[in-house]
Design a protein around this motif. Structure first.
Motif, PDB file in Angstrom:
ATOM      1  N   TRP A   1     -13.832   4.841  -1.659  1.00 38.30           N
ATOM      2  CA  TRP A   1     -13.493   5.342  -0.329  1.00 38.30           C
ATOM      3  C   TRP A   1     -14.775   5.646   0.432  1.00 38.30           C
ATOM      4  O   TRP A   1     -15.754   6.108  -0.163  1.00 38.30           O
TER       5      TRP A   1
ATOM      6  N   HIS B   1      -6.885  -3.296  -3.143  1.00 38.40           N
ATOM      7  CA  HIS B   1      -5.490  -3.404  -2.689  1.00 38.40           C
ATOM      8  C   HIS B   1      -5.364  -3.125  -1.187  1.00 38.40           C
ATOM      9  O   HIS B   1      -4.388  -3.509  -0.561  1.00 38.40           O
TER      10      HIS B   1
ATOM     11  N   LEU C   1       2.156   1.784  -3.493  1.00 36.89           N
ATOM     12  CA  LEU C   1       1.103   2.332  -4.348  1.00 36.89           C
ATOM     13  C   LEU C   1       0.936   3.831  -4.099  1.00 36.89           C
ATOM     14  O   LEU C   1       0.843   4.633  -5.032  1.00 36.89           O
TER      15      LEU C   1
ATOM     16  N   HIS D   1      -4.667   8.996   0.483  1.00 33.32           N
ATOM     17  CA  HIS D   1      -3.859   7.969   1.150  1.00 33.32           C
ATOM     18  C   HIS D   1      -3.163   8.553   2.379  1.00 33.32           C
ATOM     19  O   HIS D   1      -3.056   7.880   3.406  1.00 33.32           O
TER      20      HIS D   1
ATOM     21  N   HIS E   1       0.833  -1.201   0.000  1.00 27.38           N
ATOM     22  CA  HIS E   1       0.000   0.000   0.000  1.00 27.38           C
ATOM     23  C   HIS E   1       0.875   1.263   0.000  1.00 27.38           C
ATOM     24  O   HIS E   1       0.564   2.245  -0.671  1.00 27.38           O
TER      25      HIS E   1
END
Ligand SMILES: [Fe+2]
Length: 192
Positions: A122, A161, A28, A74, A25
């Protein structure tokens, strides 16, 4: 000034999140930072080169929302993790959630329900500073669906993911693990 990827290695060891999942993560996320910088640089070069009216410029301009929000969401997500303990219900956020949703439990059920919706995206608890209202929002893709002017308080990543390495298709189990690790002081600190 270019954006720099932040270090979230402090999350390693969180209960319910394997090192492999977290490291993937982070990689990414770093890709979003790199691409945000690339898109901004290229747009700037194109503008200087007189290419503002071109379809290439327009398509890249559209892409910026995807890369930038992918980076920033993120960061918010990682920064509202690695907490210990439950939300203080008599605190500022606890009170507001109860006021808006009837009870903390009602809010939690609704937020988890948003996170469990079919599709990738999300779940975000937003505060509308204009009215003070709290909204549990589904964001399908990073670049669309954000309520304008609202302040994201709690961010849950439900792209595959974010959980498949550890949980397969059991998204509800991932969301339960996420809830055990929410850093409520960070969430409350985002309130305006
Ligand atoms: Fe993600």
């Amino acid at each position: 000034m270019a954006y720099t990827a932040k270090d979230y290695n402090n999350l390693i060891g969180m209960e319910g999140f394997s090192d492999t999942l977290l490291k993937n993560h982070f990689t990414l996320y770093q890709g979003y930072v790199t691409n945000t910088n690339k898109v901004l640089d290229t747009l700037s070069e194109m503008a200087k080169g007189g290419k503002i009216g071109t379809s290439e410029y327009a398509e890249l301009k559209r892409r910026l929302g995807w890369e930038f929000n992918g980076m920033r969401l993120h960061e918010f997500y990682f920064e509202n993790l690695a907490g210990k303990g439950a939300l203080s219900k008599p605190g500022k956020l606890g009170k507001k959630l109860a006021e808006e949703f009837g009870s903390y439990e009602n809010w939690e059920a609704d937020f988890k329900g948003v996170g469990a919706m079919r599709g990738i995206g999300w779940a975000i608890l937003y505060q509308d500073p204009a009215s003070g209202k709290l909204i549990n929002q589904w964001i399908n893709e990073h670049d669309v669906g954000h309520p304008a002017g609202c302040n994201p308080l709690l961010i849950l990543d439900v792209f595959e993911h974010a959980f498949m390495i550890d949980y397969g298709l059991k998204r509800a189990d991932y969301i339960a693990a996420f809830f055990k690790n929410i850093k409520w002081e960070a969430v409350e600190g985002r309130m305006k």
